[in-house]
Design an enzyme around this catalytic site. Sequence first.
Site, mmCIF file in Angstrom:
data_model
loop_
_atom_site.group_PDB
_atom_site.id
_atom_site.type_symbol
_atom_site.label_atom_id
_atom_site.label_comp_id
_atom_site.label_asym_id
_atom_site.label_seq_id
_atom_site.Cartn_x
_atom_site.Cartn_y
_atom_site.Cartn_z
ATOM 1 N N LYS A 1 26.266 -24.359 -36.919
ATOM 2 C CA LYS A 1 26.238 -24.224 -38.374
ATOM 3 C C LYS A 1 26.980 -22.948 -38.754
ATOM 4 O O LYS A 1 26.473 -21.845 -38.609
ATOM 5 C CB LYS A 1 24.798 -24.148 -38.909
ATOM 6 C CG LYS A 1 24.770 -24.270 -40.426
ATOM 7 C CD LYS A 1 23.683 -23.447 -41.041
ATOM 8 C CE LYS A 1 24.072 -22.321 -41.919
ATOM 9 N NZ LYS A 1 25.251 -22.311 -42.710
ATOM 10 N N GLU B 1 21.589 -11.846 -32.712
ATOM 11 C CA GLU B 1 22.565 -10.750 -32.852
ATOM 12 C C GLU B 1 22.531 -10.360 -34.321
ATOM 13 O O GLU B 1 23.011 -11.113 -35.168
ATOM 14 C CB GLU B 1 23.976 -11.223 -32.471
ATOM 15 C CG GLU B 1 24.069 -12.135 -31.258
ATOM 16 C CD GLU B 1 23.769 -11.416 -29.960
ATOM 17 O OE1 GLU B 1 23.862 -10.178 -29.934
ATOM 18 O OE2 GLU B 1 23.423 -12.091 -28.972
ATOM 19 N N CYS C 1 29.750 -6.190 -37.736
ATOM 20 C CA CYS C 1 28.431 -5.709 -37.309
ATOM 21 C C CYS C 1 28.531 -4.390 -36.557
ATOM 22 O O CYS C 1 27.642 -3.559 -36.629
ATOM 23 C CB CYS C 1 27.746 -6.768 -36.456
ATOM 24 S SG CYS C 1 28.750 -7.321 -35.080
ATOM 25 N N GLU D 1 22.149 -1.227 -44.292
ATOM 26 C CA GLU D 1 23.491 -1.659 -43.903
ATOM 27 C C GLU D 1 24.279 -2.000 -45.177
ATOM 28 O O GLU D 1 23.847 -2.830 -45.973
ATOM 29 C CB GLU D 1 23.381 -2.904 -43.012
ATOM 30 C CG GLU D 1 24.706 -3.368 -42.447
ATOM 31 C CD GLU D 1 24.572 -4.667 -41.647
ATOM 32 O OE1 GLU D 1 23.830 -5.573 -42.076
ATOM 33 O OE2 GLU D 1 25.215 -4.776 -40.586
HETATM 34 P P1 NDP Z 1 22.961 -14.125 -43.018
HETATM 35 O O1 NDP Z 1 21.757 -13.743 -42.255
HETATM 36 O O2 NDP Z 1 22.843 -14.233 -44.488
HETATM 37 O O3 NDP Z 1 23.524 -15.547 -42.537
HETATM 38 C C1 NDP Z 1 23.846 -15.815 -41.215
HETATM 39 C C2 NDP Z 1 23.822 -17.315 -40.972
HETATM 40 O O4 NDP Z 1 22.487 -17.778 -41.143
HETATM 41 C C3 NDP Z 1 24.668 -18.100 -41.972
HETATM 42 O O5 NDP Z 1 25.205 -19.237 -41.337
HETATM 43 C C4 NDP Z 1 23.646 -18.526 -43.015
HETATM 44 O O6 NDP Z 1 24.065 -19.664 -43.729
HETATM 45 C C5 NDP Z 1 22.448 -18.817 -42.127
HETATM 46 N N1 NDP Z 1 21.135 -18.747 -42.781
HETATM 47 C C6 NDP Z 1 20.807 -18.173 -43.970
HETATM 48 N N2 NDP Z 1 19.486 -18.324 -44.200
HETATM 49 C C7 NDP Z 1 18.979 -19.025 -43.149
HETATM 50 C C8 NDP Z 1 17.658 -19.485 -42.807
HETATM 51 N N3 NDP Z 1 16.604 -19.267 -43.593
HETATM 52 N N4 NDP Z 1 17.505 -20.165 -41.644
HETATM 53 C C9 NDP Z 1 18.560 -20.378 -40.815
HETATM 54 N N5 NDP Z 1 19.814 -19.963 -41.107
HETATM 55 C C10 NDP Z 1 20.028 -19.294 -42.252
HETATM 56 O O7 NDP Z 1 24.110 -13.110 -42.595
HETATM 57 P P2 NDP Z 1 25.572 -12.995 -43.175
HETATM 58 O O8 NDP Z 1 26.269 -14.311 -43.045
HETATM 59 O O9 NDP Z 1 25.533 -12.338 -44.492
HETATM 60 O O10 NDP Z 1 26.272 -12.036 -42.077
HETATM 61 C C11 NDP Z 1 26.238 -10.659 -42.160
HETATM 62 C C12 NDP Z 1 25.195 -10.073 -41.227
HETATM 63 O O11 NDP Z 1 25.452 -10.505 -39.895
HETATM 64 C C13 NDP Z 1 25.245 -8.560 -41.186
HETATM 65 O O12 NDP Z 1 23.933 -8.053 -41.204
HETATM 66 C C14 NDP Z 1 25.903 -8.268 -39.840
HETATM 67 O O13 NDP Z 1 25.581 -7.001 -39.316
HETATM 68 C C15 NDP Z 1 25.385 -9.396 -39.014
HETATM 69 N N6 NDP Z 1 26.242 -9.634 -37.846
HETATM 70 C C16 NDP Z 1 25.783 -9.267 -36.610
HETATM 71 C C17 NDP Z 1 26.587 -9.401 -35.489
HETATM 72 C C18 NDP Z 1 26.104 -8.979 -34.125
HETATM 73 O O14 NDP Z 1 26.795 -9.272 -33.141
HETATM 74 N N7 NDP Z 1 24.985 -8.296 -33.999
HETATM 75 C C19 NDP Z 1 27.955 -9.937 -35.600
HETATM 76 C C20 NDP Z 1 28.324 -10.316 -36.941
HETATM 77 C C21 NDP Z 1 27.482 -10.156 -38.019
HETATM 78 P P3 NDP Z 1 24.859 -19.544 -45.134
HETATM 79 O O15 NDP Z 1 25.822 -18.410 -45.027
HETATM 80 O O16 NDP Z 1 25.539 -20.855 -45.255
HETATM 81 O O17 NDP Z 1 23.813 -19.298 -46.155
#
Ligand code: NDP
Length: 524
Positions: free
Chosen positions: A187, A260, A294, A392
């Site tokens: 997803k 992550e 991230c 963040e």
């Molecule tokens: P989100 O947590 O908002 O979303 C991540 C994914 O989870 C998206 O596909 C989102 O879908 C989905 N999602 C949202 N709500 C739910 C739920 N309740 N249950 C299951 N899945 C859900 O993060 P962001 O997309 O805004 O990404 C940014 C964040 O990711 C930052 O905090 C960053 O630091 C972190 N990150 C960490 C990395 C690491 O390696 N540690 C690498 C890259 C990013 P949708 O977007 O379609 O709503």
Amino acid sequence: MNADPLPLPPERMPDLSALARRAVSAGAAARRCSVIAPFTGQVIGELPCAAPEDVQAALQRARQAQAGWASTPLAGRRRILMRFHDRVLAERERLMDLIQLEGGKARVHAYEEVLDVAINARYYAARARRILGPHWRRGALPIFTRARLYHHPVGVVGVIAPWNYPLTMAVSDAIPALMAGNAVVLKPSEFTPYSALNAARLLDECGLPPDVFQVVVGDGPVVGAALAAGADFIQFTGSTVTGRAVARIAAERLVKSSLELGGKNAAIVLDDADLRCAVPGVARAIIANGGQLCVSVERVFVQAGIYERFVGQLVEYLGRLRLGAAFDFSTDVGSLLSRAQLDKVQAHVSDAVTKGARLLAGGRPRPDLGPFFFEPTLLEGVTPAMQVYADETFGPVASLYRVETDEEAAARANDTCYGLNADVWTGHSARGRRLALRLQAGTVNLNESYAASWGSIDAPMGGMKQSGLGRRHGPEGLLKYTEEQTVAEQSILPLFFLPGFSRPLLAKLLVWYLRVTKHIPPLR
Ligand code: NDP
């Protein structure tokens, strides 16, 4: 919304409708989600969103396909992933166009994604046999017992990916899962689904059997939650808040997950650092993907002796960077993803300035370049009362702090709930290593911003504290997608039975054996 056309020549425009048809969906009745190009704010395409039943159906198809895939010899799986590696490199220009189109980043950061995917495919294709085994382990009684460790695929891995690196985050964690013999249902973020769908196309063309890799598009709390509720392993990358929700689902079902999550990463610049490397290096870490990375740096701790010199040069360096919307390598910093991202970044900066922080560089949106551009920004005088201190930002904004000693630098860098990545800039490796070991961060880069640790694909990468659970990369990034099974084989004599020995005598003999063998070093 910018009325200007996208600066992408029509002949380079990807066929988004064809990609949309690859998404798992409920057909005509499906809700549609729109994707915008951050460079202009224009809608570039619409896709059908999956409903929870579509996710369940995808999981079921994946489960059926997985059995055949797991029985494909490792060499066959390896060939497909090596072909994928070659295709990714050959199609790099088109992949970068697509990443930039839906992600709005500078081409240099789109290039990082292409490289990362290729490196992952090559590493796991080349190393899987050695990592997966089977391996001999020490048996209960040498000579009499032989133990062998096998790694079986877990089944269907659900990968939930964020928008910030739409190709890397969608595919690089799926590659080891596939290599281990799992099927994957992915997803991607609703904001950036096309790179993931394009990767599915490429994998198909490289020979991956149908339904072994499927993409479900849709709202996170609906589609992501449905995937977490049905997969045999959940690989989640995203915010710490969502990670917690996913972990709760995994815990309730007693399935494994790897999380992550977010970061508030620190760079530490010591007084013996070579500023010719440290200044551009720290700048790179602040502006990578517009700070929407991230492992990017949002806090910079500079030792007092070089503070003025370093800060002066950093301000000047950031001021020289080229911002803009270009589908070539002519810019250094791209756009933020969306209005919500821009609002969040601006809110953090405004809150800090209102509460007394000084703006040393940037601090403004740039609507003249596109609707979501924001200047690389440096703040000084940031206090715990300000949002930007601990939360963040996920934008090109860093706070500068003066520190006296290495100890103070470590203590202040560790003063966060996160623990993802850190940089140390120093002229003395031993000093840098000593400091690195005091930092609560899953990866630490000495004299580099983030690419050294991220690119060290043989070594695990992941977060401490609230930055995550589990690791990607290295053997750890492959083995997590497996179930371990020990097969112990007894030969010559059963355990606890020696003809002619009574139980008390046998017990004594075993105690004697343990005492003697204590002094024999392990074989490996
Ligand atoms: P989100 O947590 O908002 O979303 C991540 C994914 O989870 C998206 O596909 C989102 O879908 C989905 N999602 C949202 N709500 C739910 C739920 N309740 N249950 C299951 N899945 C859900 O993060 P962001 O997309 O805004 O990404 C940014 C964040 O990711 C930052 O905090 C960053 O630091 C972190 N990150 C960490 C990395 C690491 O390696 N540690 C690498 C890259 C990013 P949708 O977007 O379609 O709503």
